[in-house]
Scaffold this motif. Structure first.
Motif, short mmCIF file in Angstrom:
data_model
loop_
_atom_site.label_atom_id
_atom_site.label_comp_id
_atom_site.label_asym_id
_atom_site.label_seq_id
_atom_site.Cartn_x
_atom_site.Cartn_y
_atom_site.Cartn_z
N VAL A 240 0.86 -1.19 0.00
CA VAL A 240 0.00 0.00 0.00
C VAL A 240 0.89 1.23 0.00
O VAL A 240 1.88 1.29 0.73
CB VAL A 240 -0.91 0.04 1.25
N LEU A 241 0.53 2.20 -0.82
CA LEU A 241 1.19 3.50 -0.79
C LEU A 241 0.26 4.48 -0.10
O LEU A 241 -0.88 4.68 -0.54
CB LEU A 241 1.51 3.98 -2.21
N TRP A 242 0.74 5.08 1.00
CA TRP A 242 -0.05 6.03 1.79
C TRP A 242 0.43 7.45 1.50
O TRP A 242 1.63 7.70 1.41
CB TRP A 242 0.12 5.75 3.27
N TYR A 243 -0.52 8.37 1.42
CA TYR A 243 -0.19 9.76 1.10
C TYR A 243 -0.92 10.69 2.06
O TYR A 243 -2.05 10.42 2.46
CB TYR A 243 -0.62 10.12 -0.33
N GLY A 244 -0.26 11.80 2.40
CA GLY A 244 -0.94 12.85 3.13
C GLY A 244 -0.61 12.90 4.60
O GLY A 244 0.28 12.19 5.10
N GLU A 245 -1.36 13.73 5.32
CA GLU A 245 -1.13 13.97 6.73
C GLU A 245 -1.30 12.67 7.54
O GLU A 245 -2.27 11.94 7.36
CB GLU A 245 -2.10 15.04 7.23
N GLY A 246 -0.34 12.42 8.40
CA GLY A 246 -0.40 11.24 9.25
C GLY A 246 0.45 10.10 8.76
O GLY A 246 0.60 9.09 9.46
N PHE A 247 1.00 10.23 7.55
CA PHE A 247 1.85 9.19 6.99
C PHE A 247 3.27 9.74 6.79
O PHE A 247 3.45 10.95 6.64
CB PHE A 247 1.28 8.67 5.68
#
Length: 411
Positions: free
Chosen positions: A250-257
């Motif tokens: 999984v590729l996670w993007y944005g705030e919190g990652f």
């Protein structure tokens, strides 16, 4: 995933898969499916003959096809859900395992502020179900009419219609701006099987990445074998294994990652190992008393060097992900073996040693060897009360047999 048409197996049923599926949702179709829950596929012809005395042949064919799919789906969804849900052949094959989908939905929920998610390429709805059960409202989108109808039926069957809106549309036409997060699961199979080029996904990885970067938060499900150079610096890349098998990346993007980091997560424990900066190449050296086999997610995430550093160890070969050390090391990220013998690869010598030690149960593992474990077991002709593990591998480039036993370090 819903980019490929996935008609139900209809046997000699109607050409229209939507009509076939609609028939299954009538009271007659539902009762027929309930009666097929425990049917034996080996007796399908006799079952079909019996059922066609009281039901239309088209309906019987559709019900038998759906019953087969439900039985296959139990491994991913569990019996309680699988026997209430509906499936397509591609849906069963490509849907996320419930344990993994639940973990991923939990990461979204734990961020706070993620109340609405656009699930693009939703397939039969497995991920939408996990998100809804985490209390998140979902727009589930798929362009295939049958797949979208199956997703809608699954939301209803599991009592989640209030949280899941299913829309049949091309995901590239969806305005995701009203949503707190986006989840994209591109199709990675085509008419010729598995697709390895991320730009041949449907939609392509470049489009999915662009969609993710427009959202406050996003997750892209990709193949575990994706080349690391295809992963942009904006993503936190996570490889997930379940029960020792790598299931997805999984590729996670944005705030919190954590952009630019690589992570390995092991289910069901939830143990997770991450790094931002790749460690230097680990040393290579002789086989010690202990051998550690990293979980596949650790290997995919290029975190083997981290294991080497933690156990004060070394690799047995610069191309093989077996770690050795002279001290015991307890870790959820590895399987451990105590090594008793190191031998050049020689089947006759192995057979003689196992016979001498009265080994009747042999576990054969391999990494970097062309020899199949089944062939080794067949040729050993084992007998005796003892057990052993043989690891077929390379040590400093030479084909080698390492013999030992599983070891549970304290800690």
């Amino acid at each position: 995933m819903g980019r490929v048409n996935a008609p139900l197996p209809a046997g000699d049923g109607p050409a229209d898969p939507l009509a076939s599926f609609a028939a299954l949702r009538t009271p007659e179709g539902a009762a027929l499916l309930d009666g097929l829950r425990d049917h034996d596929p080996a007796r399908e012809l006799a079952t079909a003959t019996r059922l066609r005395r009281d039901h239309a042949p088209d309906l019987v064919s559709a019900a038998l096809g759906q019953a087969r799919l439900r039985q296959r789906a139990v491994a991913k969804f569990g019996a309680e859900d699988a026997y209430r849900m509906y499936f397509t052949p591609n849906g069963v094959e490509q849907a996320t395992r419930t344990s993994v989908a639940t973990y991923r939905a939990g990461r979204f929920a734990a961020l706070g502020g993620v109340r609405r998610v656009a699930d693009l390429c939703c397939g039969i709805g497995g991920d939408a179900i996990a998100l809804a059960r985490a209390g998140i409202a979902v727009l589930a989108v798929d362009r295939d009419p049958l797949t979208a109808e199956v997703a809608r039926a699954n939301a209803e069957a599991l009592g989640l219609s209030g949280l899941i809106e299913v829309r049949c549309a091309d995901v590239t036409d969806i305005d995701t701006s009203p949503y707190d997060a986006v989840f994209v699961d591109p199709a990675r199979r085509g008419g010729r099987g598995r697709i390895f080029d991320p730009e041949a996904y449907s939609p392509p990885l470049s489009w999915a990445t662009a969609a993710a970067l427009k959202a406050p938060r996003a997750a892209l499900k990709i193949a575990p074998g994706i080349p690391h150079e295809a992963i942009g610096p904006e993503a936190e890349a996570e490889w997930i294994s379940d029960g020792g098998d790598v299931k997805e990346a999984v590729l996670w993007y944005g705030e919190g990652f954590e952009a630019g980091s690589y992570r390995a997560t092991l289910l069901p424990s939830g143990a997770t190992l991450a790094t931002r900066s790749p460690l230097p190449a680990p040393p290579v050296g002789p086989v010690g008393r202990y051998l550690y086999e990293p979980d596949g997610a650790v290997i995919r995430a290029s975190l083997v060097a981290d294991i080497v550093a933690r156990c004060d160890g070394r690799l047995i070969d610069e191309t093989i992900a077996y770690v050795t050390s002279d001290r015991p090391y307890a870790s959820p990220y590895t399987s451990a073996y105590e090594i008793t013998d190191r031998l050049p690869f020689n089947m006759k010598r192995l057979k003689a040693l196992l016979r001498e030690r009265e080994v009747g149960v042999l576990t054969v593992k391999k990494r970097g060897s062309a020899v199949e474990p089944e062939e080794v077991r067949r040729r050993m002709k084992l007998a005796g009360p003892n057990s052993a593990t043989v690891l077929l591998t390379r040590v400093a480039g030479a084909p080698t047999m390492l013999i030992g036993r599983p070891f549970r370090p304290a800690g």
